[in-house]
Scaffold this active site. Structure first.
Site, short mmCIF file in Angstrom:
data_model
loop_
_atom_site.label_atom_id
_atom_site.label_comp_id
_atom_site.label_asym_id
_atom_site.label_seq_id
_atom_site.Cartn_x
_atom_site.Cartn_y
_atom_site.Cartn_z
CG HIS A 1 -1.99 -0.99 1.23
ND1 HIS A 1 -3.24 -0.81 0.71
CD2 HIS A 1 -1.98 -2.26 1.69
CE1 HIS A 1 -3.97 -1.90 0.86
NE2 HIS A 1 -3.22 -2.81 1.46
CE LYS B 1 -6.16 14.00 0.12
NZ LYS B 1 -6.43 12.77 -0.60
NE ARG B 2 -2.66 7.62 6.07
CZ ARG B 2 -1.46 7.58 5.48
NH1 ARG B 2 -0.37 7.96 6.12
NH2 ARG B 2 -1.33 7.12 4.25
CE LYS C 1 -2.28 10.65 2.74
NZ LYS C 1 -3.08 9.90 1.74
CB THR D 1 -10.09 4.88 -0.96
OG1 THR D 1 -9.56 5.26 0.30
CG2 THR D 1 -9.43 3.61 -1.44
CE LYS E 1 -13.84 6.10 1.03
NZ LYS E 1 -12.86 6.14 2.11
C1 26V Z 1 2.45 5.15 6.74
C2 26V Z 1 3.45 5.87 7.29
C3 26V Z 1 3.78 5.66 8.70
C4 26V Z 1 5.12 6.22 9.06
C5 26V Z 1 5.33 7.58 8.50
C6 26V Z 1 5.24 7.58 7.02
C7 26V Z 1 4.12 6.79 6.50
C8 26V Z 1 3.75 6.96 5.20
C9 26V Z 1 2.74 6.25 4.67
C10 26V Z 1 2.09 5.32 5.43
C11 26V Z 1 0.99 4.58 4.79
C12 26V Z 1 1.02 3.13 5.04
C13 26V Z 1 0.15 2.37 4.14
C14 26V Z 1 -1.12 3.08 3.77
O1 26V Z 1 -1.93 3.44 4.59
N1 26V Z 1 -1.33 3.24 2.48
C15 26V Z 1 -2.54 3.78 1.90
O2 26V Z 1 -3.34 2.68 1.50
C16 26V Z 1 -4.55 3.09 0.88
C17 26V Z 1 -5.34 1.84 0.60
O3 26V Z 1 -4.69 1.06 -0.36
C18 26V Z 1 -4.24 3.87 -0.38
O4 26V Z 1 -5.45 4.30 -0.96
C19 26V Z 1 -3.37 5.07 -0.06
O5 26V Z 1 -2.98 5.72 -1.26
C20 26V Z 1 -2.15 4.63 0.71
O6 26V Z 1 -1.42 5.76 1.18
#
Ligand code: 26V
Length: 748
Positions: free
Chosen positions: A297, A484-485, A490, A592, A596
């Site tokens: 992901h 979003k986060r 982003k 996602t 929506k």
């Molecule tokens: C987590 C972290 C945690 C540490 C700091 C940096 C960082 C950067 C990114 C993430 C994301 C981890 C995985 C995630 O949540 N991915 C998301 O998954 C969604 C479902 O597939 C997708 O729509 C998003 O684009 C993707 O960011």
């Protein structure tokens, strides 16, 4: 069942009862009649292992899925209760963002499609923190979701199992929650850790702070806890039915690993087969391969988990042995194939002295998938390039999706009713039929109704924002939303600069025709993510400054909503006009939220990234507002020649916007947030070069698109664009995604 549930609800005495009491009584009245559908004998089942399930409010959704939402509303109305009161019941936020919400959409679709696909996760005592703002700074409060009761969760005491760590044992007690489809009810099984204070810590918090070794070890315990609970259960069930010849295990079980967090499940599976049942190591690995699939992901290196060998050795010595053997086996095979050292280092399970969870999964699993077409291509071209060269057959794409039940039928009953009136109700069972609406693309009456619905949803959104924030949105404004986060990639910060540029133009009288505009933000920052917290404060400062400007505040408004969550999202996606999806090309795996908004008839203002690419393919690029550098250009800039300071030197508007971080316009209370952000853009920070996310490259084009939208909004053509998006969104149903998983990966 339906009739009995309605009878039960009729019989409930409502007088003098609190909302929480009523919520529990009604929910229990439903649960009493619900029975979980057992998988048919000899049928293959799939298990979706995920450290997050961001379910959101269950009450209305379950009523909708049962087909009794309106009946229950009526019954309650007669008793003098307005069903909206249950909106005050907080939802269980057992996830962070897209990854967890995707898991929730997927299990919803699986139940809807009558498939035996079951979620497995952790029943956290506290979900994602609740956010509040103190003078514009984010503060975090614990999310005590169980304080409302948990009428939907059924404790399965007799199915508890023991999970062993080197320093003690923990009980994993399952709680089953109903995931309701038309023809079946699947269980989402969440494990709770019990057996004393130390044990309970394991399922206490979603993402415990991992800035200390203790925190990291706790996270590792969580991941093993989930993996071992799920795998142990599957193996026991298999042995009970089929005995100890495991050859047929993959014929009955598919296990999907939602990102790297549950990858230890692979090692646990091999450990039990070899240790308890004397299966040979090679055979155990082969069976694991056929059983497991891995979904990636993100390509951001900081989010690809690696566990220091020492941690695993200390906490899980048998898992350590399995991973070492796996690494050695991999090494022998690579030698045999004549794979060079650099390439091997790239793919090895032990990478830079730590166990790489991604490499473990890619080596063992029979399928590796990305979550949007471009993302899956990037996996093959870059992140897993070497593995792709040797095992191309493993790599597939499954573009994400969202459940139209929550994200259209439930959150936009008005638009759903319009669709019913125009094409009948078949689309509710078969989302592909939504495309039948395309024939009204030029029908002025339908477009007028559609525009009225958008206006109504916007009013409802405004009411909700007023209730939550005490802020009145500008009436009849164009609503641009970025929810979003909070993460640098982003680029919420880029939106902030764009707003500042527009603000300056408004003050200078350059934008005489500018229509009232609201920028809505919603985001939580990880508690320890300094720059993300700085961005929140910065946007809140901008909001305050514009609100205090008597002239401009009639035209422009910025609102950062508090405690953005699934329930807030339901209001925002329905009411917004413009969906801001502006990640640096190549970095948003899919997104996602973008889907929506599209489904509810917002246009996308965004970059060619993630699923945006497929969105404009479905809805027409001409119906959206695409800008910015594409992946190839970003790659080229990364290789050399990108100089954000040169851009700042010649672009006065950008220079002034960025300059507000340090010129005293805004105040971060002396905490150094804004200087840090400024430095990250101009001199670089951590190991990053200046402007690592190419904000200044894309900013001018972004402002241009935002203004173009402002000029076009309200016109007939703009309504046509919005409509085109809504009626082209069937592809982004998670029903379609789940069918693809079932075919390409699980072979259900
Ligand atoms: C987590 C972290 C945690 C540490 C700091 C940096 C960082 C950067 C990114 C993430 C994301 C981890 C995985 C995630 O949540 N991915 C998301 O998954 C969604 C479902 O597939 C997708 O729509 C998003 O684009 C993707 O960011």
């Amino acid at each position: 069942m339906k009739e009995q549930i309605l009878k039960n609800i009729e019989a409930i005495q409502t007088d003098g009862k609190s909302t929480v009491q009523l919520y529990n009584e009604i929910s229990s009245a439903i649960m009493r009649e619900i029975s979980f559908t057992a998988p048919a004998p000899d049928q293959k089942s799939a298990y979706y292992l995920s450290i997050e399930f961001l379910i959101g409010r269950m009450f209305y959704n379950n009523l909708l899925e049962l087909g009794i939402l309106n009946e229950v509303r009526d019954i309650l109305k007669e008793k003098g209760v307005d069903a909206v009161v249950f909106e005050e019941i907080e939802d269980a936020a057992l996830g962070n963002g897209g990854l967890g919400r995707l898991a929730a959409c997927f299990i919803d679709s699986a139940a809807g499609l009558d498939l035996p696909v079951y979620g497995r996760g952790i029943r956290y005592r506290y979900g994602l923190f609740k956010q509040k703002f103190e003078n514009g700074f984010q503060e975090e409060l614990p999310d005590d979701w169980q304080s409302f009761g948990d009428p939907w969760g059924i404790r399965r005491e007799n199915e508890a199992r023991v999970i062993k760590f080197a320093d003690g044992e923990v009980r994993a007690v399952p709680y089953d929650m109903p995931i309701i489809g038309k023809n079946r009810v699947n269980a989402l099984r969440l494990y709770q850790a019990e057996g004393g204070a130390a044990a309970e810590k394991i399922s206490e918090y979603l993402y415990p702070a991992d800035d200390t070794e203790e925190g990291k070890l706790l996270r590792l315990r969580q991941e093993y806890f989930l993996s071992a609970a799920a795998v142990g259960e599957l193996i026991d069930a298999y042995v009970a039915r089929h005995g100890t010849d495991f050859s047929a295990f993959p014929a009955y079980n598919a296990v999907q690993l939602n990102d790297t967090h549950p990858v230890l499940a692979i090692a646990e599976f091999i450990r039990i087969l070899t240790g308890t049942y004397s299966v040979s190591f090679a055979k155990a690995v082969r069976l694991a391969g056929k059983t497991f699939g891995y979904t990636n992901h993100t390509i951001l290196p900081e989010a690809l988990e690696c566990w220091p060998q020492e941690y695993i050795r200390r906490l899980l010595p048998e898992i350590f042995t399995v991973l070492k053997k796996l690494d050695a086996k991999e090494h022998r095979e690579f030698r045999r194939k004549g794979i060079g050292e650099a390439e091997e280092a790239d793919m090895r399970i032990v990478k830079n002295g730590a166990f790489s969870m991604a490499n473990t999964a890619v080596y063992v699993a029979h399928r590796v998938n990305g979550v949007a077409r471009i993302h899956s291509e990037i996996l093959k071209d870059s992140l897993f390039r070497s593995a792709y060269a040797y095992t191309p057959e493993k790599f597939v794409n499954v573009t994400n999706g969202i459940t139209q039940r929550r994200w259209l039928m439930l959150c936009n009953e008005e638009l759903s009713a319009l669709i019913d009136r125009k094409i009948g109700t078949d689309w509710r069972a078969d989302i592909g039929r939504l495309s039948d609406m395309k024939k009204f693309a030029k029908d002025d009456n339908v477009l007028a109704e559609f525009a009225q619905i958008k206006a109504k949803k916007k009013e409802q959104l405004a009411e909700y924002v007023y209730r939550k924030e005490g802020i009145r949105l500008l009436p009849d404004a164009i609503v641009y939303a970025q929810v979003k986060r909070l993460h640098e990639y982003k680029r919420q910060l880029m939106t902030a600069f764009a707003i500042l540029e527009i603000y300056e133009k408004l003050r200078n009288g350059e934008l005489a025709e500018f229509k009232p505009t609201v920028f809505l933000f919603g985001a939580k920052s990880a508690p320890a993510y300094f720059r993300a917290k700085g961005i929140i404060k910065f946007i809140n400062e901008i909001a305050k400054k514009i609100a205090a400007d008597e002239l401009v505040s009639k035209k422009l408004q910025v609102v950062f909503v508090t405690d953005y969550n699934v329930s807030y999202a339901e209001k925002i996606v329905a009411g917004a006009d413009v969906s801001l999806q502006v990640s640096t090309a190549g970095l948003e795996a899919s997104g996602t939220g973008n889907m929506k908004f599209m489904m509810n008839g917002a246009v996308t203002c965004g970059t060619m990234d993630g699923a945006n690419i497929e969105i404009v393919e479905q809805a027409g690029r001409e119906n959206n507002y695409i800008f910015g550098a594409e992946v190839e250009e970003i790659d080229a800039l990364r290789r050399g020649g990108y100089d954000p300071n040169a851009i700042l030197a010649q672009d006065g508007a950008a220079r002034r916007a960025v300059g507000t971080l340090v010129d005293g316009t805004f105040d971060d209370g002396g905490r150094g947030y804004f200087k840090e952000l400024y430095d990250s853009l101009t001199v670089g920070a951590s190991w990053h070069k200046p402007d690592h996310y190419f904000i200044l490259r894309d900013l001018p084009e972004y402002v241009e698109q935002l203004l173009r939208i402002n000029a076009e909004a309200g016109s007939h053509e703009f309504t046509q664009k919005q409509f085109a998006n809504a009626v082209s969104s069937a592809y982004f149903s998670s029903d379609r995604s789940i069918r693809e998983y079932a075919e390409k990966i699980w072979e259900l």
